[in-house]
Design a protein around this motif. Structure first.
Motif, PDB file in Angstrom:
ATOM      1  N   LEU A 115      49.018  -0.124 -45.762  1.00 45.29           N
ATOM      2  CA  LEU A 115      49.924  -0.199 -44.616  1.00 45.29           C
ATOM      3  C   LEU A 115      49.471   0.744 -43.514  1.00 45.29           C
ATOM      4  CD1 LEU A 115      53.406  -0.220 -46.394  1.00 45.29           C
ATOM      5  CD2 LEU A 115      52.096  -2.162 -45.562  1.00 45.29           C
ATOM      6  N   GLU A 116      49.773   0.368 -42.292  1.00 41.17           N
ATOM      7  CA  GLU A 116      49.507   1.235 -41.160  1.00 41.17           C
ATOM      8  C   GLU A 116      50.467   2.423 -41.196  1.00 41.17           C
ATOM      9  OE1 GLU A 116      49.743  -0.903 -37.548  1.00 41.17           O
ATOM     10  OE2 GLU A 116      48.379  -2.508 -38.187  1.00 41.17           O
ATOM     11  N   ALA A 117      50.042   3.488 -40.554  1.00 41.41           N
ATOM     12  CA  ALA A 117      50.884   4.691 -40.529  1.00 41.41           C
ATOM     13  C   ALA A 117      52.234   4.408 -39.888  1.00 41.41           C
ATOM     14  CB  ALA A 117      50.161   5.814 -39.783  1.00 41.41           C
ATOM     15  N   SER A 118      52.246   3.520 -38.884  1.00 40.25           N
ATOM     16  CA  SER A 118      53.504   3.214 -38.197  1.00 40.25           C
ATOM     17  C   SER A 118      54.473   2.446 -39.090  1.00 40.25           C
ATOM     18  CB  SER A 118      53.220   2.410 -36.930  1.00 40.25           C
ATOM     19  OG  SER A 118      52.510   1.215 -37.254  1.00 40.25           O
ATOM     20  N   ASP A 119      53.953   1.810 -40.155  1.00 36.22           N
ATOM     21  CA  ASP A 119      54.823   1.058 -41.058  1.00 36.22           C
ATOM     22  C   ASP A 119      55.517   1.937 -42.087  1.00 36.22           C
ATOM     23  OD1 ASP A 119      54.268  -1.364 -39.879  1.00 36.22           O
ATOM     24  OD2 ASP A 119      52.519  -1.738 -41.152  1.00 36.22           O
ATOM     25  N   ARG A 120      55.059   3.158 -42.242  1.00 38.39           N
ATOM     26  CA  ARG A 120      55.615   4.013 -43.299  1.00 38.39           C
ATOM     27  C   ARG A 120      57.075   4.360 -43.033  1.00 38.39           C
ATOM     28  NH1 ARG A 120      52.524   6.105 -47.195  1.00 38.39           N
ATOM     29  NH2 ARG A 120      54.104   7.716 -47.575  1.00 38.39           N
ATOM     30  N   ARG A 121      57.477   4.433 -41.765  1.00 36.07           N
ATOM     31  CA  ARG A 121      58.872   4.764 -41.461  1.00 36.07           C
ATOM     32  C   ARG A 121      59.822   3.763 -42.106  1.00 36.07           C
ATOM     33  NH1 ARG A 121      60.799   7.040 -36.845  1.00 36.07           N
ATOM     34  NH2 ARG A 121      61.718   5.045 -36.273  1.00 36.07           N
ATOM     35  N   ILE A 122      59.531   2.482 -41.904  1.00 32.02           N
ATOM     36  CA  ILE A 122      60.419   1.465 -42.434  1.00 32.02           C
ATOM     37  C   ILE A 122      60.313   1.396 -43.956  1.00 32.02           C
ATOM     38  CG2 ILE A 122      58.841  -0.476 -42.246  1.00 32.02           C
ATOM     39  CD1 ILE A 122      62.518  -0.552 -41.277  1.00 32.02           C
ATOM     40  N   VAL A 123      59.098   1.642 -44.491  1.00 32.40           N
ATOM     41  CA  VAL A 123      58.942   1.644 -45.951  1.00 32.40           C
ATOM     42  C   VAL A 123      59.728   2.799 -46.562  1.00 32.40           C
ATOM     43  CG1 VAL A 123      57.286   1.855 -47.842  1.00 32.40           C
ATOM     44  CG2 VAL A 123      56.706   0.502 -45.834  1.00 32.40           C
ATOM     45  N   GLU A 124      59.741   3.945 -45.893  1.00 29.64           N
ATOM     46  CA  GLU A 124      60.519   5.080 -46.388  1.00 29.64           C
ATOM     47  C   GLU A 124      62.015   4.766 -46.381  1.00 29.64           C
ATOM     48  OE1 GLU A 124      59.296   8.237 -43.886  1.00 29.64           O
ATOM     49  OE2 GLU A 124      57.443   8.646 -45.009  1.00 29.64           O
ATOM     50  N   ALA A 125      62.461   3.997 -45.386  1.00 26.99           N
ATOM     51  CA  ALA A 125      63.863   3.573 -45.373  1.00 26.99           C
ATOM     52  C   ALA A 125      64.149   2.657 -46.562  1.00 26.99           C
ATOM     53  CB  ALA A 125      64.185   2.860 -44.061  1.00 26.99           C
ATOM     54  N   PHE A 126      63.231   1.740 -46.847  1.00 34.72           N
ATOM     55  CA  PHE A 126      63.373   0.903 -48.044  1.00 34.72           C
ATOM     56  C   PHE A 126      63.455   1.787 -49.294  1.00 34.72           C
ATOM     57  CE2 PHE A 126      62.001  -2.777 -45.552  1.00 34.72           C
ATOM     58  CZ  PHE A 126      62.639  -3.821 -46.197  1.00 34.72           C
ATOM     59  N   ALA A 127      62.596   2.787 -49.361  1.00 32.59           N
ATOM     60  CA  ALA A 127      62.555   3.651 -50.541  1.00 32.59           C
ATOM     61  C   ALA A 127      63.867   4.401 -50.720  1.00 32.59           C
ATOM     62  CB  ALA A 127      61.391   4.637 -50.416  1.00 32.59           C
ATOM     63  N   ALA A 128      64.423   4.910 -49.624  1.00 29.61           N
ATOM     64  CA  ALA A 128      65.701   5.616 -49.719  1.00 29.61           C
ATOM     65  C   ALA A 128      66.813   4.682 -50.204  1.00 29.61           C
ATOM     66  CB  ALA A 128      66.068   6.221 -48.362  1.00 29.61           C
ATOM     67  N   GLN A 129      66.824   3.453 -49.689  1.00 24.08           N
ATOM     68  CA  GLN A 129      67.834   2.487 -50.139  1.00 24.08           C
ATOM     69  C   GLN A 129      67.612   2.104 -51.600  1.00 24.08           C
ATOM     70  OE1 GLN A 129      70.494   1.497 -48.573  1.00 24.08           O
ATOM     71  NE2 GLN A 129      70.024   2.653 -46.726  1.00 24.08           N
TER      72      GLN A 129
END
Length: 832
Positions: free
Chosen positions: A570-584
C-alpha cells in the motif's frame, strides 16, 4: 382552544404521599376560585388520603364488566361533559380495563389536556418506561404498567414528593400504607432500606435531567449563551494525535471529582473537508472516552477555538481540557495557538492546559503529497521544454510585437504548463521564459543584459506573476485532490460503519471490506502471544498470512492485535484509512468476545436465578407441610393429652395430607431437575385418554370429583408415557380447581385435530391476559393465584416440559365467557 396544563407528582415508591400532596394542591386551587373536580382518586383505604377528598366535587366512576367481574374506571366522557378547569386523575400509568376507549390512563389524560382541561396526576419512578427494567433488577419485582418518559417530560411541572427510606418504613409499620397483614412481607421485600434508597436516587436523577431540559429551554428562549454552573461538564478537545489518551484520562479524573459530572470528548474537523486528523487515533480515543463513561462528539469549523467554545457553551460546559501546543517556540512567535486563543476567549469556562510528551517538540509533517500524477508532471515538463522554444520561434518569425505583448504570451504559456504539470514544470517554464524573453526580445537582443529599467521591471513582474500563478494552481490542485481523497475516505468509513452495524459477524465483514477496498488477496487479524508467537483471530481471502515476514504490509490495531495484508504494497497515503479499519477491527473483536462471554454467562445466570428462586420458594413451601405433619405426629405421640377417635382420625388425616403435599412438591422438583439435566426417562406407549383421565382425577382427591369430563369414547389412542401424562393432567386439573369459582367447576374435553389428540382443561376463573400467557410456564411463577402461599409455581412449567418430552405441546387459550383453557396436544398412536 388552549391546551390544558399537566402537573405530575413523582414519587420513588408507594406511600410517599403523592396523592395526599396532589389533593392538597387541588384544595388550594379550589380556594383560589378554580373549578376543580376529582375525576379519579385511589385512596387504597388510607384514612388520611380519604379525608382529603372531602370538600371536592367527585365525578362518579363508570362500571365496566370484564370476564364476569365488575371494575370501576374513570368516566372520561362525564369529565369531558363537565368541563372543569382542573381535573384530579390519580395513577397515570394505570392500565384501563379491556374494552375502554384507551388502553392506558395517560391516554385519557392526554384527551383531557387536548380538550383544554388542566390535570393533576401522580406516578411512581418504577412506572417510567426507561427505568422499568432497572427497578425490576433492584427490587426483583417487575412492573407491568408503564408510562412513556416523553409523556412525563412533556408536563409543564413535575414535582418530586420525597421521603427518606426510614420515614417511609415507619409509615409502613404504622399501617398508613398497607393493611396490617401485608406490612411484614412488604418491609422484608420491596420496602427494604436498600431498595428504597436506590429508588429515591433514581427519582432524583431522573428529575434532575428533566430540570436540566427545562433550564436548557429557558436559556435558549432568552438567548443566554454564558455558562451557568448548575452541573459540572468537562469537555476534552482531541486533535487525533497520540496525546489524546493523556487528555481523556486527565479529563475523566477531573470529572470524577464531582459526583454526576459529564465527560464530553470533542474533535473539531476542518470545514474545508480535508482530513487533518488520524482517523485510527480518533476511533481508538472514542472507545477510550466511552469506556470511561463519556461521550464522543465531532463538530466542523474553520476557526478551531471558536468552534470548540461554541460547542462548550452549547452544552453548558464548565471546564475545558486542552493539550499544550505541539508547535515549536519559533512557530508560536507568529501565532498564539489554539490553547492560548481558547483561554483568552473562554470567559467563565475554566480551561486546563495539560502538558504531554509531544508538547513543544514541533509538528512532524511528512512530505507534501504531489498535487498531480507522475504522468501529468512529465507531460508538463515536456510542454515547458518544447512549447517555450516553439513559441519563441513563432514570435521571431512573425511581425515584431511590443515587449509587453511578448511577456503576456509567455505568461499564458506558463499558466498552461502549470495547469498541465503543476508547480515544478511551471517554475521551469517561468525561469526558461524569462531567459528567452531576455535573450530574444529585450534590448540589447542576443545578450543577457537589459538596457532599460522598465524592461527589467516587466521581466521581474513576469517572473513573480508566473511563480505566483504556478503556486496557486498547484495549491488548488493539491487541495482538490486532498478533498477528493478525504471524501473517499469518509465514504469508505461510512460504508464500513454501516456494514459492521448490519452484519451478524462484524469482524469478518470489516476485514472483507478492507480486502475489497484495497484489492488485496487476504487480510488477517493476528493476536500476538507470549514469546512473540501469533494466533490468527480472523482472516478473509487466500492465502492466509500468519507471519509479518510473509506479509506485504502490517498495521497495529490495538495492543497485541495486528492486521497483516497480502496482495500488494500500500502507498503511504493509504495507511491512514487502513489504520482506521484496524481500530474498528479491534473494537469489533472486543464486542464479539463480550458477546461470547455474555452468551456463556447467560445459562449460568439463568441457573443461578432458578436456584435463588427455588430456595426462596421452597423455604416456605417445603417447610409448611413438613411442620404440619410433624405437629400432627407429635400430638399423637404425646402422653399428656388423651384424644378421642375423631380427633385422632383428624390428626392422622392432617399428617397424611401434609406428607402427600410434600411428596408432590419433591416429585415436581425432582422432575424439573431431570428435565433441565436431560435425564428424564420417557417410555411412550399406546394409551387411551379414557384410561388416564380418571386416574388423574382420583389423584386430585375429593376435589377431582367436581371436574366434568367430556371425552368421547371413540377418541384415538395416544402415544405417550402414561405416568408422565397422568402427572401433567394432575397439575393442570389442580391449577384449574384452584382458580375456578365454586359454581363453575372445571371441565376436561377431548377431540382430534389432524394427527394430534387434544385434551382441553377448561376453567372459568379470572383468566390471564394474553400478553402474559408465556409467563405462566416460567418456573416459580404464581400468576393470579388467590392463595399465593401454596406451591412453588412449578406445576405449569413442569407440565409443559413433560409434554414436550413426550412429543406434544401445551398451550394456553381463552375460555369463552372468561377463564383459561389449557390445550394438551399429543400425537395419535400409529397402529400397524
Amino acid at each position: 382552544m388552549a391546551r390544558g396544563e399537566l402537573r405530575i407528582y413523582l414519587g420513588a415508591a408507594p406511600g410517599v404521599g403523592k396523592t395526599y400532596t396532589m389533593l392538597e394542591e387541588a384544595h388550594r386551587r379550589g380556594e383560589r376560585g378554580t373549578d376543580v373536580v376529582i375525576a379519579l382518586v385511589e385512596t387504597h383505604g388510607r384514612k388520611h388520603t380519604t379525608a382529603m377528598t372531602a370538600g371536592l366535587e367527585v365525578v362518579p366512576r363508570r362500571e365496566v364488566t370484564y370476564r364476569g367481574a365488575a371494575f370501576a374506571e374513570m368516566d372520561l366522557d362525564a369529565v369531558l361533559a363537565r368541563r372543569p378547569e382542573l381535573a384530579v386523575v390519580d395513577e397515570l400509568a394505570h392500565s384501563n380495563v379491556p374494552g375502554s376507549r384507551h388502553a392506558k390512563r395517560w391516554q385519557d389524560v392526554r384527551e383531557l389536556l387536548e380538550a383544554g382541561i388542566s390535570v393533576l396526576t401522580t406516578v411512581n419512578v418504577q412506572h417510567l418506561e426507561s427505568l422499568n427494567d432497572v427497578v425490576a433488577r433492584i427490587t426483583g419485582v417487575p412492573q407491568r404498567e408503564t408510562v412513556p418518559d416523553a409523556v412525563v417530560r412533556a408536563a409543564e411541572q413535575v414535582e418530586l414528593v420525597d421521603m427518606t427510606p426510614e420515614a417511609l418504613r415507619r409509615r409502613m409499620a404504622h399501617g398508613n400504607i398497607y393493611r396490617p397483614e401485608k406490612v411484614d412481607a412488604a418491609l422484608g421485600n420491596y420496602f427494604r432500606t436498600g431498595n428504597l434508597t436506590a429508588l429515591r436516587e433514581l427519582a432524583l436523577l431522573w428529575l434532575a435531567d428533566k430540570v436540566e431540559q427545562q433550564l436548557g429551554q429557558y436559556r435558549a428562549d432568552h438567548d443566554i449563551d454564558s455558562t451557568w454552573e448548575t452541573r459540572e461538564r468537562v469537555v476534552v478537545a482531541l486533535t487525533g494525535g497520540p496525546e489524546g489518551d493523556t487528555l481523556i484520562r486527565r479529563a475523566a479524573r477531573i470529572a470524577a471529582r464531582s459526583k454526576g459530572a459529564d465527560l464530553l470528548a470533542v474533535h473539531v474537523a476542518r470545514s474545508d473537508g480535508l482530513a487533518g486528523a488520524n482517523p485510527a487515533e480518533l476511533a481508538r480515543q472514542r472507545v477510550l472516552a466511552e469506556s470511561l463513561g463519556g461521550t464522543y462528539h465531532q463538530v466542523v469549523g474553520a476557526d478551531v477555538p471558536r468552534a470548540l467554545l461554541d460547542f462548550a457553551r452549547g452544552v453548558n460546559a464548565t471546564q475545558i481540557v486542552l493539550g499544550a501546543s505541539s508547535r515549536g517556540r519559533f512557530a508560536q512567535l507568529f501565532a498564539a495557538g489554539v490553547g492560548v486563543t481558547t483561554i483568552a476567549r473562554s470567559g467563565s469556562i475554566d480551561v486546563h492546559l495539560v502538558t504531554h510528551e509531544l508538547a513543544g517538540r514541533g509538528r512532524r509533517r511528512g512530505p507534501l503529497p504531489p498535487a498531480l500524477s507522475r504522468k501529468r508532471r512529465i507531460i508538463g515538463f515536456g510542454v515547458a521544454l518544447l512549447g517555450l522554444p516553439l513559441l519563441t520561434v513563432a514570435l521571431e518569425a512573425g511581425p515584431p510585437l511590443p515587449l509587453i505583448d511578448d511577456i503576456l504570451l509567455f505568461l499564458v504559456a506558463v499558466v498552461g504548463v502549470a495547469l498541465i504539470g503543476g508547480l515544478w514544470p511551471a517554475l521551469l517554464a517561468a525561469v526558461g521564459g524569462s531567459l528567452l524573453l531576455n535573450w530574444f526580445f529585450t534590448a540589447p537582443v542576443g545578450r543577457f543584459t537589459i538596457a532599460e529599467g522598465q524592461n527589467l521591471l516587466a521581466l521581474a513582474i513576469f517572473v513573480l506573476v508566473a511563480v505566483a500563478v504556478s503556486w496557486v494552481v498547484d495549491t488548488a490542485a493539491r487541495t482538490t485532490r486532498q478533498a477528493a481523497r478525504a471524501s473517499a475516505e469518509a465514504q469508505t468509513l461510512a460504508a464500513v460503519a454501516g456494514g459492521v452495524l448490519r452484519g451478524e459477524r462484524p469482524l469478518t465483514a470489516l476485514l472483507d471490506r478492507l480486502r475489497e477496498t484495497f484489492a488485496l488477496d487476504s487480510v488477517t487479524l493476528v493476536e500476538k502471544g507470549p514469546g512473540g508467537t501469533g494466533t490468527v483471530v480472523a482472516s478473509v481471502g487466500d492465502p492466509v498470512c500468519v507471519s509479518p515476514g510473509a506479509a506485504d504490509g502490517e498495521v497495529t490495531a490495538d495492543g497485541d492485535l495486528m492486521i497483516l495484508l497480502r496482495g500488494r504494497t500500500l502507498e503511504a497515503s493509504d495507511r491512514r484509512i487502513v489504520e482506521a479499519f484496524a481500530a474498528q477491527a479491534a473494537v469489533a473483536l472486543r464486542q464479539e468476545r463480550l458477546a461470547a462471554e455474555a452468551a456463556t454467562a447467560k445459562p449460568l445466570a439463568e441457573a443461578d436465578r432458578l436456584r435463588t428462586a427455588l430456595l426462596a420458594a421452597v423455604s416456605h413451601d417445603l417447610r409448611t407441610p413438613l411442620a404440619s405433619a410433624k405437629a400432627a405426629v407429635a400430638s399423637l405421640r404425646s402422653s399428656e393429652v388423651e384424644f378421642d377417635d375423631e380427633d385422632r382420625a383428624e390428626l392422622l388425616a392432617t399428617a397424611d395430607e401434609s406428607l402427600e403435599r410434600l411428596d408432590r412438591l419433591v416429585a415436581n422438583l425432582l422432575d424439573m431437575s431431570r428435565l433441565q439435566a436431560g435425564a428424564l426417562g420417557v417410555v411412550p406407549i399406546e394409551v387411551g385418554a379414557e384410561e388416564v383421565v380418571p386416574r388423574a382425577l382420583d389423584d386430585c382427591g375429593p376435589e377431582g370429583r367436581k371436574v366434568a369430563v367430556r371425552v368421547p369414547e371413540d377418541l384415538p389412542l395416544l402415544r405417550a408415557d402414561p405416568g408422565l401424562l397422568e402427572r401433567v393432567l394432575v397439575n393442570l386439573v389442580a391449577n384449574a380447581l384452584r382458580h375456578s369459582p365454586p359454581d363453575a367447576p372445571p371441565m376436561i374435553t377431548g377431540s382430534t385435530h389432524g394427527d394430534m389428540v387434544e385434551l382441553r382443561v377448561i376453567d372459568h376463573g379470572p383468566g390471564i391476559p394474553a400478553d402474559r400467557w408465556d409467563d405462566v410456564f416460567l418456573p416459580f411463577q404464581r400468576l393470579g393465584d388467590r392463595d399465593n402461599h401454596t406451591g412453588v409455581g412449578l406445576g405449569l412449567a413442569l407440565s409443559r416440559g413433560l409434554t414436550e418430552a413426550m412429543g406434544g405441546t401445551l398451550t394456553p387459550g381463552e375460555t369463552p365467557g372468561g377463564g383459561l383453557t389449557m390445550v394438551l396436544a399429543l400425537p395419535v398412536a400409529r397402529l400397524c
